[in-house]
Design a protein around this motif. Structure first.
Motif, PDB file in Angstrom:
ATOM      1  N   THR A   1       0.857  -1.196   0.000  1.00  0.00           N
ATOM      2  CA  THR A   1       0.000   0.000   0.000  1.00  0.00           C
ATOM      3  C   THR A   1       0.885   1.234   0.000  1.00  0.00           C
ATOM      4  O   THR A   1       2.080   1.178   0.310  1.00  0.00           O
ATOM      5  N   SER A   2       0.286   2.343  -0.291  1.00  0.00           N
ATOM      6  CA  SER A   2       1.029   3.602  -0.348  1.00  0.00           C
ATOM      7  C   SER A   2       1.685   3.902   1.002  1.00  0.00           C
ATOM      8  O   SER A   2       1.037   3.775   2.052  1.00  0.00           O
ATOM      9  N   PRO A   3       2.960   4.262   1.013  1.00  0.00           N
ATOM     10  CA  PRO A   3       3.649   4.476   2.297  1.00  0.00           C
ATOM     11  C   PRO A   3       3.184   5.710   3.047  1.00  0.00           C
ATOM     12  O   PRO A   3       3.441   5.854   4.243  1.00  0.00           O
ATOM     13  N   GLY A   4       2.465   6.612   2.371  1.00  0.00           N
ATOM     14  CA  GLY A   4       2.040   7.843   3.046  1.00  0.00           C
ATOM     15  C   GLY A   4       3.203   8.809   3.208  1.00  0.00           C
ATOM     16  O   GLY A   4       4.373   8.471   2.997  1.00  0.00           O
ATOM     17  N   GLY A   5       2.891  10.000   3.636  1.00  0.00           N
ATOM     18  CA  GLY A   5       3.941  10.992   3.814  1.00  0.00           C
ATOM     19  C   GLY A   5       4.524  11.437   2.486  1.00  0.00           C
ATOM     20  O   GLY A   5       3.917  11.315   1.422  1.00  0.00           O
ATOM     21  N   HIS A   6       5.743  11.956   2.559  1.00  0.00           N
ATOM     22  CA  HIS A   6       6.385  12.523   1.379  1.00  0.00           C
ATOM     23  C   HIS A   6       7.331  11.500   0.758  1.00  0.00           C
ATOM     24  O   HIS A   6       8.208  10.976   1.427  1.00  0.00           O
ATOM     25  N   TYR A   7       7.153  11.225  -0.513  1.00  0.00           N
ATOM     26  CA  TYR A   7       8.065  10.326  -1.235  1.00  0.00           C
ATOM     27  C   TYR A   7       7.873  10.579  -2.724  1.00  0.00           C
ATOM     28  O   TYR A   7       6.854  11.115  -3.164  1.00  0.00           O
ATOM     29  N   GLU A   8       8.853  10.162  -3.483  1.00  0.00           N
ATOM     30  CA  GLU A   8       8.777  10.348  -4.934  1.00  0.00           C
ATOM     31  C   GLU A   8       8.545   9.032  -5.681  1.00  0.00           C
ATOM     32  O   GLU A   8       8.041   9.038  -6.800  1.00  0.00           O
ATOM     33  N   GLY A   9       8.892   7.932  -5.082  1.00  0.00           N
ATOM     34  CA  GLY A   9       8.711   6.650  -5.754  1.00  0.00           C
ATOM     35  C   GLY A   9       8.872   5.494  -4.786  1.00  0.00           C
ATOM     36  O   GLY A   9       9.348   5.656  -3.666  1.00  0.00           O
ATOM     37  N   VAL A  10       8.451   4.314  -5.257  1.00  0.00           N
ATOM     38  CA  VAL A  10       8.551   3.082  -4.474  1.00  0.00           C
ATOM     39  C   VAL A  10       9.286   2.045  -5.309  1.00  0.00           C
ATOM     40  O   VAL A  10       9.071   1.945  -6.533  1.00  0.00           O
ATOM     41  N   ALA A  11      10.161   1.271  -4.672  1.00  0.00           N
ATOM     42  CA  ALA A  11      10.943   0.273  -5.407  1.00  0.00           C
ATOM     43  C   ALA A  11      11.053  -1.004  -4.578  1.00  0.00           C
ATOM     44  O   ALA A  11      10.961  -0.994  -3.346  1.00  0.00           O
ATOM     45  N   ILE A  12      11.236  -2.110  -5.302  1.00  0.00           N
ATOM     46  CA  ILE A  12      11.481  -3.422  -4.687  1.00  0.00           C
ATOM     47  C   ILE A  12      12.911  -3.826  -5.011  1.00  0.00           C
ATOM     48  O   ILE A  12      13.361  -3.715  -6.161  1.00  0.00           O
ATOM     49  N   TYR A  13      13.624  -4.285  -3.986  1.00  0.00           N
ATOM     50  CA  TYR A  13      14.977  -4.797  -4.184  1.00  0.00           C
ATOM     51  C   TYR A  13      14.899  -6.327  -4.132  1.00  0.00           C
ATOM     52  O   TYR A  13      14.544  -6.916  -3.116  1.00  0.00           O
ATOM     53  N   PHE A  14      15.206  -6.964  -5.265  1.00  0.00           N
ATOM     54  CA  PHE A  14      15.076  -8.424  -5.376  1.00  0.00           C
ATOM     55  C   PHE A  14      16.197  -8.962  -6.263  1.00  0.00           C
ATOM     56  O   PHE A  14      16.438  -8.455  -7.354  1.00  0.00           O
ATOM     57  N   ASN A  15      16.869  -9.965  -5.741  1.00  0.00           N
ATOM     58  CA  ASN A  15      17.898 -10.651  -6.537  1.00  0.00           C
ATOM     59  C   ASN A  15      18.941  -9.672  -7.076  1.00  0.00           C
ATOM     60  O   ASN A  15      19.283  -9.686  -8.254  1.00  0.00           O
ATOM     61  N   ASN A  16      19.395  -8.774  -6.187  1.00  0.00           N
ATOM     62  CA  ASN A  16      20.431  -7.789  -6.517  1.00  0.00           C
ATOM     63  C   ASN A  16      19.982  -6.775  -7.560  1.00  0.00           C
ATOM     64  O   ASN A  16      20.809  -6.191  -8.272  1.00  0.00           O
ATOM     65  N   THR A  17      18.673  -6.563  -7.677  1.00  0.00           N
ATOM     66  CA  THR A  17      18.165  -5.627  -8.675  1.00  0.00           C
ATOM     67  C   THR A  17      17.101  -4.732  -8.046  1.00  0.00           C
ATOM     68  O   THR A  17      16.222  -5.211  -7.316  1.00  0.00           O
ATOM     69  N   ASP A  18      17.156  -3.423  -8.323  1.00  0.00           N
ATOM     70  CA  ASP A  18      16.131  -2.479  -7.894  1.00  0.00           C
ATOM     71  C   ASP A  18      15.076  -2.367  -8.985  1.00  0.00           C
ATOM     72  O   ASP A  18      15.411  -2.088 -10.154  1.00  0.00           O
ATOM     73  N   ILE A  19      13.800  -2.568  -8.629  1.00  0.00           N
ATOM     74  CA  ILE A  19      12.712  -2.504  -9.598  1.00  0.00           C
ATOM     75  C   ILE A  19      11.741  -1.430  -9.144  1.00  0.00           C
ATOM     76  O   ILE A  19      11.118  -1.532  -8.086  1.00  0.00           O
ATOM     77  N   GLU A  20      11.600  -0.361  -9.917  1.00  0.00           N
ATOM     78  CA  GLU A  20      10.696   0.726  -9.555  1.00  0.00           C
ATOM     79  C   GLU A  20       9.261   0.319  -9.862  1.00  0.00           C
ATOM     80  O   GLU A  20       8.960  -0.188 -10.949  1.00  0.00           O
ATOM     81  N   VAL A  21       8.354   0.514  -8.884  1.00  0.00           N
ATOM     82  CA  VAL A  21       6.955   0.101  -9.042  1.00  0.00           C
ATOM     83  C   VAL A  21       6.058   1.270  -8.690  1.00  0.00           C
ATOM     84  O   VAL A  21       6.520   2.354  -8.327  1.00  0.00           O
ATOM     85  N   GLY A  22       4.730   1.075  -8.781  1.00  0.00           N
ATOM     86  CA  GLY A  22       3.784   2.142  -8.507  1.00  0.00           C
ATOM     87  C   GLY A  22       3.594   2.388  -7.019  1.00  0.00           C
ATOM     88  O   GLY A  22       4.179   1.722  -6.163  1.00  0.00           O
ATOM     89  N   ASN A  23       2.728   3.341  -6.710  1.00  0.00           N
ATOM     90  CA  ASN A  23       2.494   3.724  -5.313  1.00  0.00           C
ATOM     91  C   ASN A  23       1.853   2.605  -4.510  1.00  0.00           C
ATOM     92  O   ASN A  23       2.079   2.470  -3.315  1.00  0.00           O
ATOM     93  N   SER A  24       0.984   1.829  -5.145  1.00  0.00           N
ATOM     94  CA  SER A  24       0.355   0.689  -4.487  1.00  0.00           C
ATOM     95  C   SER A  24      -0.019  -0.325  -5.558  1.00  0.00           C
ATOM     96  O   SER A  24      -0.174   0.026  -6.728  1.00  0.00           O
ATOM     97  N   GLY A  25      -0.144  -1.590  -5.142  1.00  0.00           N
ATOM     98  CA  GLY A  25      -0.499  -2.604  -6.127  1.00  0.00           C
ATOM     99  C   GLY A  25       0.175  -3.930  -5.847  1.00  0.00           C
ATOM    100  O   GLY A  25       0.470  -4.269  -4.688  1.00  0.00           O
ATOM    101  N   THR A  26       0.437  -4.684  -6.917  1.00  0.00           N
ATOM    102  CA  THR A  26       1.075  -5.993  -6.795  1.00  0.00           C
ATOM    103  C   THR A  26       2.177  -6.120  -7.836  1.00  0.00           C
ATOM    104  O   THR A  26       2.148  -5.444  -8.873  1.00  0.00           O
ATOM    105  N   TYR A  27       3.122  -6.989  -7.535  1.00  0.00           N
ATOM    106  CA  TYR A  27       4.193  -7.290  -8.487  1.00  0.00           C
ATOM    107  C   TYR A  27       4.557  -8.765  -8.311  1.00  0.00           C
ATOM    108  O   TYR A  27       4.676  -9.252  -7.177  1.00  0.00           O
TER     109      TYR A  27
END
Length: 631
Positions: free
Chosen positions: A34-60
């Motif tokens: 879910t959206s982290p709230g507060g001030h931020y510019e983006g959300v990312a997942i770190y998996f298998n030595n890779t940063d993957i930029e994703v949306g504010n909320s959802g599934t991957y």
């Protein structure tokens, strides 16, 4: 005041940590947030030595993952602070393990028939330890399938039926054990089956009347079997998450006849007496013939080193005029008995550690006496080794080279062998991937591409996909150019008894033989499947048998396979492949392919004038004849 305001901005600009959960599956991880709230510019997942930029909320979803494997997932939000630097939020990395998958099958046949024992009411089978792998998770249960008759290669895992009796034709499960072979008889106590602790093999007794519980606590009765009845059995292995894999059905295992009770001793005495009398008569005949006709000496036998006598082999030769009748009168058990008399592999000296990474299967290696040796490259160790063997043909001692499906690290060696042995033809039997397992690495380039291999350049000239795939591959080295023809038989069915399949297999062998006839110096024909023995040996045997039919109007399938096994271990690997040879010859007999008219000059002239292959000039007429015979 400015400094205080700057500090306040920095404090307010700290990004918030996202909240996320992870669902695990066999080959997939799904991340929800879910959206982290507060001030931020983006959300990312770190998996298998890779940063993957994703949306504010959802599934991957991360798909294509290995079963029963740990993965670390971390999620964070970020901003760019007033100094232009990316600043991450706090994160709580978690480790997640994918669910178990179906146990990889290391040996589909698992030789259940060769190590089976039977009484009038039971069959005992032994599961070897190298049948299933536990890399996708520990094996929790074994289920024993049984059936009478049927033609399917595998049991049906989607419907696990409880055996209501042992006379049903359809398959059913008669027995459950845990992963160590212990009979599951209640939720607390278990009765231990016989386990060979040294080898890790497990014995299962089918028909002993025991009652076991399935993983879902359903009752399964291990009913006594019927006397003098042929059964097929298979073993299914189950990991967690209800993931199962099964071996092939075994060959038919026949239970012993029912004992005749009090008359058994009398009958046994009469039978033994009759056998003794028969042996005396046979000995007398043998003595008379030996002294009257002198016999054949060991010196003039055509194959003095075979494990079975030449006289025995001659008796197995079948005239084409009698083949159809003789084959129909032979039961499957007769042919199984014949197959078991083939020589077992001799020990090879080529199992040294330095060769292990060059063997696709450690159980299938060449004999040192007739292996193909590469021209040494001084700066490389053990550089003359390739898993390939010279194999005798019908007219030449080095007519074929039988080799394994190429590995990624032996591709250069494969092309070196083709160049050094001056080969012009490759017969590839099967696909690159068989039942989800890599059987051969792709050793040829894609269209308009090229591969550099040592001093060779390899490029694809053409590729035609019809009933089988035809490729022309160009090899170039130091301004010398050779064209190699590769023919790939697309699909191999070990139980390929269907009429259309046998047509394709016989036609494929006939087509390649017609191509070789056009070439004055074709060099050895390279034949490969995955291990270079099973399907490879079956194809070479069929090619030799078709030539033998035309030369002698007779065939000796046993002797052909026996001779091939002297050149490379376990040629024609299993009984199903051996039966394919009989079925293929039967088809060729029905089409009169042993008649020399098929390769008469008039057909060759037609072929040359129309620029077509002889096989397509003659086989359609035989198809029509075959349809009339079958219909």
């Amino acid at each position: 005041m400015k400094a205080h305001l700057r500090a306040l901005i920095l404090i307010q600009a700290k990004p918030s940590e996202p909240h996320f959960i992870v669902d695990v599956f066999t080959n997939e991880l799904q991340v929800y947030w879910t959206s982290p709230g507060g001030h931020y510019e983006g959300v990312a997942i770190y998996f298998n030595n890779t940063d993957i930029e994703v949306g504010n909320s959802g599934t991957y979803s991360f798909t294509g993952l290995a079963p029963y494997t740990k993965y670390e997932v971390e999620m964070y939000s970020w901003i760019t602070n007033v100094e232009g630097e990316v600043e991450r939020s706090k994160s709580s990395p978690g480790t997640y393990k994918t669910l178990p998958g179906p146990p990889p099958l290391l040996n589909a046949d698992s030789s259940l028939t060769n190590i089976a024992e039977s009484s009038s009411k039971t069959i005992t089978i032994v599961l070897s330890p190298n049948t299933f792998s536990e890399e996708n998770g520990p094996i929790e249960y074994y289920g024993i399938y049984i059936a009478i008759g049927g033609s399917d290669l595998y049991p049906t895992l989607t419907t696990i039926n409880n055996c209501k009796s042992v006379t049903v034709v359809s398959e059913c499960v008669t027995l459950w054990t845990d992963g160590q072979g212990n009979l599951i008889q209640d939720n607390v106590q278990k009765m231990i089956t016989e386990v060979n602790r040294q080898s890790g093999s497990i014995k299962f007794i089918i028909g002993d009347g025991s009652v076991t519980l399935s993983p879902c606590n359903h009752t399964y009765v291990n009913y006594p079997l019927q006397p003098d009845t042929g059964y097929r059995v298979a073993v299914a292995a189950k990991t967690g998450n209800d993931q199962m894999t099964t071996t092939n059905w075994s060959l038919i295992i026949v239970t012993d006849p029912q004992s005749s009770g009090s008359n058994a001793g009398l009958i046994a005495g009469v039978v033994c007496g009759a056998i003794l009398l028969l042996l005396v008569i046979i000995a007398g005949i043998y003595y008379y013939r030996r002294h009257e006709k002198k016999g054949i000496t060991e010196r003039n036998l055509p194959f003095p080193n075979l494990n079975i006598s030449t006289e025995d082999n001659r008796n197995r030769s079948i005239p084409m005029s009698k083949f159809k009748t003789k084959f129909k009168l032979s039961s499957q058990m007769d042919l199984q008995s014949e197959f078991r008399k083939l020589p077992k592999p001799a020990k090879s000296s080529l199992t040294a550690d330095q060769n292990q990474d060059r063997n696709r299967h450690s159980d299938f290696v060449p004999y040192d006496s007739n292996r193909v040796k590469l021209v040494p490259i001084m700066e490389k160790s053990a550089c003359d080794y390739i898993n390939a063997s010279y194999v005798a043909g019908y007219t030449s001692s080095k007519e074929y080279i039988a080799t394994q499906g190429s590995l990624a690290n032996t591709m250069n060696d494969f092309w070196r062998m083709i160049w050094e042995q001056e080969c012009s033809y490759i017969a590839m039997i099967g696909e690159l991937v068989v039942k989800g397992e890599v059987a051969c690495s792709k050793y040829w380039p894609s269209e308009n591409g090229s591969i550099a291999s040592d001093d060779l350049s390899i490029s694809l000239v053409s590729e035609t996909v019809e009933r089988w795939t035809k490729r022309v591959i160009k090899l170039e080295s130091k301004r010398k150019v050779r064209l190699i023809k590769q023919f790939q038989f697309p699909e191999w069915l070990d139980e390929g008894y269907q009429k259309e399949y046998l047509k394709s297999l016989v036609d494929f062998a006939t087509f390649i033989r017609s191509e070789l006839k056009k070439d004055a110096n074709p060099g050895p024909v390279v034949v490969h499947c995955s291990n270079g023995s099973g399907r490879t040996g079956t194809f070479i045997s069929l090619d030799r048998l078709l030539q033998e039919m035309q030369e002698k109007s007779s065939v000796n399938i046993f002797e052909t396979v026996q001779q091939l096994r002297q050149d490379r271990m376990v040629m024609v690997e299993n009984f199903s492949q051996y039966l394919v040879l009989y079925k293929s010859v039967e088809y060729a007999v029905k089409c009169n392919m042993y008649d020399d008219v098929i390769f008469d000059n008039k057909y060759e002239n037609t072929m040359l004038s129309n620029n077509q292959d002889v096989v397509y000039q003659t086989i359609p007429e035989l198809y029509e004849e075959y349809e009339r015979i079958e219909g």
